[in-house]
Design a protein around this motif. Sequence first.
Motif, PDB file in Angstrom:
ATOM      1  N   SER A  71       0.662  31.789  56.980  1.00  0.00           N
ATOM      2  CA  SER A  71      -0.541  31.774  56.338  1.00  0.00           C
ATOM      3  C   SER A  71      -1.327  31.785  56.773  1.00  0.00           C
ATOM      4  CB  SER A  71       0.071  32.130  55.063  1.00  0.00           C
ATOM      5  OG  SER A  71      -1.297  33.062  54.256  1.00  0.00           O
ATOM      6  N   SER A  75      -3.772  31.575  55.060  1.00  0.00           N
ATOM      7  CA  SER A  75      -3.753  31.052  53.552  1.00  0.00           C
ATOM      8  C   SER A  75      -3.270  29.491  53.700  1.00  0.00           C
ATOM      9  CB  SER A  75      -4.099  31.323  52.527  1.00  0.00           C
ATOM     10  OG  SER A  75      -2.685  31.719  52.305  1.00  0.00           O
ATOM     11  N   HIS A  80      10.016  44.047  53.209  1.00  0.00           N
ATOM     12  CA  HIS A  80       8.961  43.208  51.999  1.00  0.00           C
ATOM     13  C   HIS A  80       9.762  43.466  50.868  1.00  0.00           C
ATOM     14  CE1 HIS A  80       5.357  44.405  49.933  1.00  0.00           C
ATOM     15  NE2 HIS A  80       5.379  43.321  50.128  1.00  0.00           N
ATOM     16  N   ASP A 100       4.469  40.227  46.697  1.00  0.00           N
ATOM     17  CA  ASP A 100       4.105  40.000  47.956  1.00  0.00           C
ATOM     18  C   ASP A 100       3.511  38.604  47.532  1.00  0.00           C
ATOM     19  OD1 ASP A 100       3.213  42.497  48.678  1.00  0.00           O
ATOM     20  OD2 ASP A 100       1.361  42.701  47.505  1.00  0.00           O
ATOM     21  N   ARG A 101       3.888  37.684  46.729  1.00  0.00           N
ATOM     22  CA  ARG A 101       3.636  36.374  46.687  1.00  0.00           C
ATOM     23  C   ARG A 101       5.515  35.958  46.034  1.00  0.00           C
ATOM     24  NH1 ARG A 101      -0.579  32.406  47.100  1.00  0.00           N
ATOM     25  NH2 ARG A 101      -0.722  31.510  46.622  1.00  0.00           N
ATOM     26  N   VAL A 139       4.563  34.447  51.059  1.00  0.00           N
ATOM     27  CA  VAL A 139       3.431  35.508  50.695  1.00  0.00           C
ATOM     28  C   VAL A 139       3.334  36.712  52.002  1.00  0.00           C
ATOM     29  CG1 VAL A 139       1.437  34.426  49.893  1.00  0.00           C
ATOM     30  CG2 VAL A 139       0.766  34.556  52.673  1.00  0.00           C
ATOM     31  N   TRP A 140       3.041  37.989  51.205  1.00  0.00           N
ATOM     32  CA  TRP A 140       3.278  38.928  52.871  1.00  0.00           C
ATOM     33  C   TRP A 140       1.922  39.285  53.005  1.00  0.00           C
ATOM     34  CZ3 TRP A 140       7.203  41.730  54.506  1.00  0.00           C
ATOM     35  CH2 TRP A 140       7.457  42.921  54.855  1.00  0.00           C
ATOM     36  N   GLU A 141       2.037  38.996  54.311  1.00  0.00           N
ATOM     37  CA  GLU A 141       0.631  39.548  54.955  1.00  0.00           C
ATOM     38  C   GLU A 141       0.596  40.221  56.736  1.00  0.00           C
ATOM     39  OE1 GLU A 141      -0.581  35.182  56.182  1.00  0.00           O
ATOM     40  OE2 GLU A 141      -1.540  35.908  53.981  1.00  0.00           O
ATOM     41  N   LYS A 142       0.338  41.599  56.930  1.00  0.00           N
ATOM     42  CA  LYS A 142       0.063  41.302  58.017  1.00  0.00           C
ATOM     43  C   LYS A 142       1.794  41.837  58.733  1.00  0.00           C
ATOM     44  CE  LYS A 142      -3.377  38.614  60.536  1.00  0.00           C
ATOM     45  NZ  LYS A 142      -3.580  38.074  61.082  1.00  0.00           N
TER      46      LYS A 142
END
Length: 366
Positions: free
Chosen positions: A258, A260, A222, A307-308, A336-339
């Motif tokens: 993502s 999104s 991350h 995160d982006r 993007v950082w997700e999950k």
Amino acid sequence: MLDLLATTALHTHQLATAIENPLDGLVPDFSFGGTKFTQLWQKAITAIWGIGILISIVYLVIGIVGMAGASGEVNPNPQAHAVGRKKALWAGISLGVLAALALVVGAILAFGSQPTEHRPSQGRSTMRMYSASGRSRWPIVIGAAAVVVAVGGGLAYATNRGDNQPTAISTNSAPAAVPTSIPTGGDSGSGDNEDDAAPTGCLGGQERDPAMVLAAQRAAHHTTYGAVEVATAFYRWLWQSPYPSQADAKAVSAAVMSASAPPAFANVAAQYESIKNPTGGIVPDGTPFHVSTTNGIWQVGESSTPDRVSVNLAAGYVINGALSPTQVAVAGYTMVWEKGAWHIASGINVDQTKLANGGTRYTGGC
């Protein structure tokens, strides 16, 4: 002695003015071969003229379609957009010249074949800008001049104007795209990479398959460096021909895109089906290619957050198994950082000048 010189000069002037133009009053005769021959060459000229117009129209349509296919949300391709724009521009100029060909030729002939009128009182000859019927030839000349100015302006515009869609970084010169002064590794500037290794450009392994992309996504931290590695792994897999299978494309999309991401952008399988040659002609149709991060560079956007992250990258073309010394491909992604992993939210256009001047080399490359 002075009288002799003056007399000689006078006789010379009289001799010069006495010589008449042997072509004055003559016009070219295109009917010298008879009626049938005249009809034959007229048909041949008009046929060639018409074919030229049709070819220009075809290239104009191809260029416009290429621009449309390379724009929008469906994996924007700046290289293909630039190639399509150039085709459309030159085809449009050619079409304009061909459409006005009769006007241009008519103006040249009208201006160049003016009968001369000798005026003894003024000691010179002048041209009459009127036809034998009394009609003025100036409208023809002015119209042709306008066409020439328009074509010249179009050529200057095509030569000097930059693309709204940036082209591949120096596709004509790899050294210009990747200057030797570019540092290797380095800090992204975000301050979040203290415990992470600088991008190698080869995270996930040497292969260009879904397993490599998913391995890179799992291994990436991350950090900004992690975002660069995942974006690079995705592009190494994406930018190759023959294309990956539809099953592989769907698997990578499901894992990397993502939630999104625009649906059209996220559907890589559909993009493969709709685009025959993603390079826009940089690599000939049907020629196997992929990209290599050897000597490649990357750059992170200044507005990135933990995160982006905006990632721009450049990689060299490998065509028919050989690393090209001249052809370079570029890509840009919003990560993007997700999950618990990095995902791709969208594609972005690359500022090729900023990337070339401020990019960082991968520490490894494959």
